[in-house]
Write a protein that holds these residues in place. Sequence first.
Motif, PDB file in Angstrom:
ATOM      1  N   THR A 119       5.127 -29.288 -62.053  1.00 58.55           N
ATOM      2  CA  THR A 119       6.111 -30.134 -62.089  1.00 58.55           C
ATOM      3  C   THR A 119       5.779 -31.674 -62.033  1.00 58.55           C
ATOM      4  O   THR A 119       6.752 -32.573 -62.079  1.00 58.55           O
ATOM      5  N   LYS A 120       4.558 -31.901 -62.409  1.00 59.57           N
ATOM      6  CA  LYS A 120       3.965 -33.217 -62.688  1.00 59.57           C
ATOM      7  C   LYS A 120       4.559 -34.284 -61.722  1.00 59.57           C
ATOM      8  O   LYS A 120       4.691 -35.552 -61.795  1.00 59.57           O
ATOM      9  N   THR A 121       4.171 -33.834 -60.300  1.00 61.97           N
ATOM     10  CA  THR A 121       4.591 -34.447 -59.350  1.00 61.97           C
ATOM     11  C   THR A 121       3.393 -34.772 -58.116  1.00 61.97           C
ATOM     12  O   THR A 121       2.722 -33.986 -58.077  1.00 61.97           O
ATOM     13  N   SER A 123       3.105 -35.303 -54.101  1.00 58.71           N
ATOM     14  CA  SER A 123       4.064 -35.066 -53.088  1.00 58.71           C
ATOM     15  C   SER A 123       3.157 -35.246 -51.757  1.00 58.71           C
ATOM     16  O   SER A 123       1.981 -34.687 -51.650  1.00 58.71           O
ATOM     17  N   VAL A 139       8.723 -35.770 -52.403  1.00 55.95           N
ATOM     18  CA  VAL A 139       8.088 -36.078 -53.748  1.00 55.95           C
ATOM     19  C   VAL A 139       8.264 -37.758 -53.919  1.00 55.95           C
ATOM     20  O   VAL A 139       9.096 -38.324 -53.653  1.00 55.95           O
ATOM     21  N   GLU A 142       7.156 -38.693 -59.903  1.00 50.55           N
ATOM     22  CA  GLU A 142       7.198 -37.717 -60.778  1.00 50.55           C
ATOM     23  C   GLU A 142       6.767 -38.116 -62.165  1.00 50.55           C
ATOM     24  O   GLU A 142       6.411 -39.300 -62.465  1.00 50.55           O
TER      25      GLU A 142
END
Length: 454
Positions: A119-121, A123, A139, A142
Amino acid sequence: MNRPRVFGDLNGYRLTWYAVPKRDLTTPIDEMVTASMRRIMYPMLLTVLLPSLLAAEDWRVWRGPTLNNHTPESAIDSIPLTWSPSENVLWKSPIPGMGHASPIVVDKSIYVLTHESDTKTISLLRYDLDDGKRSQRVVLHEGVVPPNYMHNKNTCASGTPSSDGNAIFVVVQVNDSIQASAVSLDGKILWQRSVAPYRVSSKFWFGYGASLLLLDDSVVVAVDIDNDDRGLYALAKDSGEQRWKVTRPKFTSYSSPILANVGDRQQIVISGGSQVASYDPKNGKQIWAVPATTDTTCGTVVWNHSMVFASGGYPDSGTFGIAVSNDRAEIVWENKVKCYEQSMLIAGDYLYGIGNNGVGYCWRASDGTQMWRQRMKGPHSASPLLIGDRIYASNESGETLVFRASSDHFESLAENRLGDISFASPIYADGKLILRHGSRESDERKEYLYAIGK
């Protein structure tokens, strides 16, 4: 040889004082502190210095409530010597994504930083300390992609968060910048700020990895890079606005700043850039610096009442003992041992470290005399934890070695394996040892939180 003596306890944390040599009382007034006064003042300084960190049984910041990876005296009664997937594991909970940040614990909740590549996050996750159930995912960023220069021992979520009991503070690299965030305990983002650009300019770039330092009214972020954006940055806790900045040496390095009470003074100490340096936490003004370590370091310095100890790094090797008195410091011993990613551990009169060559050492802190050396299973990136008279040290293969904190000889007590990957340092909270370990499952890395206890 100065022997530690137990003074008392503060919220379950053992406080010690040390006998010190008599001083010439013709010295300036700030040096006219007798040994008997020290016995009273040191616990008082801890009370003033760490009010938000010393909540009983919490572990809110990198290196723990007393900033030296020591657990409360009561921990020895609840943490076992041995464990396995079927023994003394209270619970196990999956962590999505990947990170090398150590967990922290605030008010019966565990907070963990992670980067999810799918998800390229980045968190911040919250788990229940009692049963390991995940209750929250915030999150923070991003579109986060690991840079092509990221070292294979680094991640996009390597810096340990910090908390004052009211908010969680996080600092990470987001592509080409260093970003700081404050998050409420119930998951609301309170503020986010860009601390500094982080753009590769020359050699020794491995990706950001330092943990922030939490002060009473600010968070201190180290941005050790080889361009003009380098420095220590202090941001206001309530807004993220910059309070002060001090320029650091022009080298790329990765060590975390730490707050030490050494030489009768509270000071921020950090290694890197071929020096160990001290700064005033009020305004960032440099107090002292000595030419120790090497260009690039990763470990956090440790200290006792009168000395600071640092090790590293790249490209050269060395461990250093530095005597501190008021605004002055000098190197009093050194050797060629390299404890690079992992930090060392001070216990009483002795310094313990695990070198990059997989050899463990015990040195007399005052003069660097080697008390013993022992081959250990390694390599090690996680930092060792002191529980009573035991040292718990996790290696990169998911094995936690337990040995005696003794200068007489090396005494192995246990070897405990969970999974086959471990880079985060073990922590303690409320009768539980919390581990962040990983396993290779079907050629994919999976991470887990474990709670160990009797």
